[in-house]
Design an enzyme around this catalytic site. Sequence first.
Site, mmCIF file in Angstrom:
data_model
loop_
_atom_site.group_PDB
_atom_site.id
_atom_site.type_symbol
_atom_site.label_atom_id
_atom_site.label_comp_id
_atom_site.label_asym_id
_atom_site.label_seq_id
_atom_site.Cartn_x
_atom_site.Cartn_y
_atom_site.Cartn_z
ATOM 1 N N HIS A 124 9.621 2.891 6.125
ATOM 2 C CA HIS A 124 8.826 4.119 5.947
ATOM 3 C C HIS A 124 8.557 4.872 7.349
ATOM 4 O O HIS A 124 8.168 6.030 6.994
ATOM 5 C CB HIS A 124 7.546 3.924 5.041
ATOM 6 C CG HIS A 124 7.716 3.127 3.765
ATOM 7 N ND1 HIS A 124 8.744 3.694 2.797
ATOM 8 C CD2 HIS A 124 7.359 1.941 3.199
ATOM 9 C CE1 HIS A 124 8.595 2.801 1.792
ATOM 10 N NE2 HIS A 124 7.832 2.047 1.845
ATOM 11 N N ASP A 161 14.949 -2.813 -0.635
ATOM 12 C CA ASP A 161 13.414 -2.829 -0.936
ATOM 13 C C ASP A 161 13.296 -2.152 -2.047
ATOM 14 O O ASP A 161 14.092 -1.051 -2.427
ATOM 15 C CB ASP A 161 12.696 -2.355 0.491
ATOM 16 C CG ASP A 161 11.273 -2.261 0.501
ATOM 17 O OD1 ASP A 161 10.512 -3.437 0.806
ATOM 18 O OD2 ASP A 161 10.806 -1.793 -0.310
ATOM 19 N N HIS A 163 11.041 0.179 -2.666
ATOM 20 C CA HIS A 163 10.548 1.440 -2.145
ATOM 21 C C HIS A 163 11.923 1.980 -1.227
ATOM 22 O O HIS A 163 12.669 1.507 -0.442
ATOM 23 C CB HIS A 163 9.426 1.496 -1.196
ATOM 24 C CG HIS A 163 8.170 0.711 -1.876
ATOM 25 N ND1 HIS A 163 7.961 -0.760 -1.547
ATOM 26 C CD2 HIS A 163 7.366 1.052 -2.744
ATOM 27 C CE1 HIS A 163 6.785 -1.329 -2.394
ATOM 28 N NE2 HIS A 163 6.557 0.078 -2.991
ATOM 29 N N ASP A 245 10.356 -7.009 -2.624
ATOM 30 C CA ASP A 245 9.475 -6.402 -3.466
ATOM 31 C C ASP A 245 10.005 -5.755 -4.857
ATOM 32 O O ASP A 245 9.149 -5.348 -5.720
ATOM 33 C CB ASP A 245 8.253 -5.685 -2.867
ATOM 34 C CG ASP A 245 9.186 -4.467 -2.094
ATOM 35 O OD1 ASP A 245 10.314 -4.426 -1.951
ATOM 36 O OD2 ASP A 245 8.397 -3.715 -1.402
HETATM 37 ZN ZN LIG Z 1 8.682 -2.015 -0.211
#
Ligand SMILES: [Zn+2]
Length: 316
Positions: A124, A161, A163, A245
């Site tokens: 991120h 991931d 995200h 995740d």
């Molecule tokens: Zn994540």
Amino acid sequence: MTLLFTHEACLSHDVGPTHPERPARLEALNLALAVAAFDRLDRREAPKATIEQIARMHPRAHVERMLAAVPESGLVRLDGDTAMSPGSGEAALRAAGAVCAAVDTVIVGEASNAFCAGRPPGHHAEAETPMGFCLFNSVAIAAAHARAVHGLKRVAVMDFDVHHGNGTQAMFWDEPDLMYASTHQMPLYPGTGSRDERGAHGTIINAPLRSGADGEAFRAQMTEIILPALDDFAPELLIISAGFDAHVDDPLAGLCFIEEDYAWVTRELVALADRHAGGRVVSSLEGGYNLDALAASAAAHVRVLMDASAGVMELP
Ligand SMILES: [Zn+2]
């Protein structure tokens, strides 16, 4: 040979007992990789990334400002869910340094692949904006390192991931020879990652999944969209943003992957790297917040990397 890069300093980034991105994640992973099945891993200490390495993706002044802001006690808050503790500077340097060192070793042929068990995660982190538990973008830094130091042209990052890796996407956006491919839940934090975000040169490949999607949906997105795009791109090095995740037991999101899905995608990515990159795969831990699911999923992932490297070594 599969390398494992980690460092105990990565346990010292500690932004509070209620924060999901906590040292216990790495402790659980270390325990899972301590059993006899992983004896063949070549374990190395992660070096600190140099400012020069990080400055290929983050402005040098920003890097220096971040490191100067690391507190001597207590926490420094960077955004609503991102903070630094006294150990965060070294942890972030080791997390990025692990991936650069792993790139060095697979490119010189010391090992065919490597897993980097570092934290904080990185995908991120944008050039001048730490966010989403991430300080420096380790995989992007490692991709730049592979090109600057080893003269590789095309490097791809595959991010599974849950995200979307907004930071990696932003850093690769204008780069014709850097591919960023991602499966992720959408809508979900950070909000980026729609299919029509393609980058200036079509090297951004997003395959979002709806909440509730399972491994079958994941495999379909990989098989129909991402693997063909990676094959067309033909990377000389494949870097994995390995977040776990999307597991069904993860508390932060709503996808329903199981351990075997991570083993499957790792086999596919290793096969892709065999086709284009001499088998060179460098994988770096991102998210994963249920300790048991994280440990079991990462172990399944590393197990496939080990099997692949053993297979490579048996070739004449
Ligand atoms: Zn994540």
